[in-house]
Scaffold this motif. Structure first.
Motif, PDB file in Angstrom:
ATOM      1  N   ASP A  67       0.806  -1.280   0.012  1.00  0.00           N
ATOM      2  CA  ASP A  67      -0.044   0.141  -0.031  1.00  0.00           C
ATOM      3  C   ASP A  67       0.928   1.236   0.040  1.00  0.00           C
ATOM      4  OD1 ASP A  67      -2.438  -1.347  -0.103  1.00  0.00           O
ATOM      5  OD2 ASP A  67      -2.462  -1.479   2.185  1.00  0.00           O
ATOM      6  N   GLU A  68       2.083   1.199   0.820  1.00  0.00           N
ATOM      7  CA  GLU A  68       2.803   2.300   0.896  1.00  0.00           C
ATOM      8  C   GLU A  68       3.314   2.449  -0.432  1.00  0.00           C
ATOM      9  OE1 GLU A  68       7.228   3.244   2.559  1.00  0.00           O
ATOM     10  OE2 GLU A  68       6.166   1.821   3.350  1.00  0.00           O
ATOM     11  N   LEU A  69       3.889   1.610  -1.262  1.00  0.00           N
ATOM     12  CA  LEU A  69       4.580   1.492  -2.299  1.00  0.00           C
ATOM     13  C   LEU A  69       3.787   2.142  -3.438  1.00  0.00           C
ATOM     14  CD1 LEU A  69       6.877  -1.598  -2.232  1.00  0.00           C
ATOM     15  CD2 LEU A  69       7.585   0.672  -2.186  1.00  0.00           C
ATOM     16  N   ALA A  70       2.412   1.590  -3.414  1.00  0.00           N
ATOM     17  CA  ALA A  70       1.456   1.918  -4.574  1.00  0.00           C
ATOM     18  C   ALA A  70       1.193   3.564  -4.366  1.00  0.00           C
ATOM     19  CB  ALA A  70       0.074   1.310  -4.228  1.00  0.00           C
ATOM     20  N   SER A  71       1.129   3.779  -3.176  1.00  0.00           N
ATOM     21  CA  SER A  71       0.949   5.369  -2.967  1.00  0.00           C
ATOM     22  C   SER A  71       2.036   6.282  -3.561  1.00  0.00           C
ATOM     23  CB  SER A  71       0.740   5.558  -1.309  1.00  0.00           C
ATOM     24  OG  SER A  71       0.571   6.898  -0.912  1.00  0.00           O
ATOM     25  N   GLN A  72       3.396   5.710  -3.242  1.00  0.00           N
ATOM     26  CA  GLN A  72       4.436   6.404  -3.636  1.00  0.00           C
ATOM     27  C   GLN A  72       4.397   6.463  -5.251  1.00  0.00           C
ATOM     28  OE1 GLN A  72       7.806   4.559  -1.988  1.00  0.00           O
ATOM     29  NE2 GLN A  72       7.609   5.613   0.217  1.00  0.00           N
TER      30      GLN A  72
END
Length: 157
Positions: A147-152
């Motif tokens: 989720d963090e990577l997708a947001s970035q």
């Protein structure tokens, strides 16, 4: 005076390291910015085989040369680096590829990596987002950060 500048193929080589050129030629390619003269490049490169490296880069299509008259702005590389949206697209491609390699190694997910590398439009990259996300989530550590990577990634795209 002649100025050398990177072609789109040269910009791609810097970003993706295909291994098509040797270390000396790559170092020279990095120094070529469309501003420096041949003399300045030779001094900075510190390459005893400078002329051969320069010829290799020209012959392979990584750089081009253009005569420049004093007082005239040197030619642009005409590369995606000149376009902010193309820069964002390249950043997104690099992010996707780097995260895939971080979670799966350099030799897994090659088909997806190649499709990401070859995407030239934002829509093409968007179409690969779901597959990229699922691939990251296949890894236990990736699953925790997906989720963090997708947001970035979305912030760049």
């Amino acid at each position: 005076m002649t100025i050398h500048y990177k072609t789109p193929k040269g910009v791609g080589e810097i970003a993706n390291r295909s291994g098509a050129i040797g270390q000396r030629a790559r170092r020279l390619l990095i120094l070529i910015d469309g501003q420096r003269s041949r003399t300045e490049l030779h001094a900075l490169a510190g390459d005893p085989d400078f002329e051969n490296s320069l010829a290799q880069l020209c012959g392979a299509g990584f750089i081009a040369a253009a005569p420049v008259e004093p007082g005239i702005v040197p030619p642009s590389a005409g590369t995606p680096a000149d376009d902010p949206s193309a820069q964002d697209l390249q950043k997104a491609r690099n992010f996707m590829i780097n995260t895939l390699r971080a979670y799966h190694g350099h030799y897994n997910k090659l088909n997806l990596i190649k499709r990401i590398e070859s995407s030239q439009q934002r829509a093409e990259l968007e179409a690969l987002f779901g597959e990229w996300r699922a691939s990251i989530a296949e890894n236990r550590t990736g699953l925790k950060r997906v989720d963090e990577l997708a947001s970035q990634l979305r912030a760049v795209m």
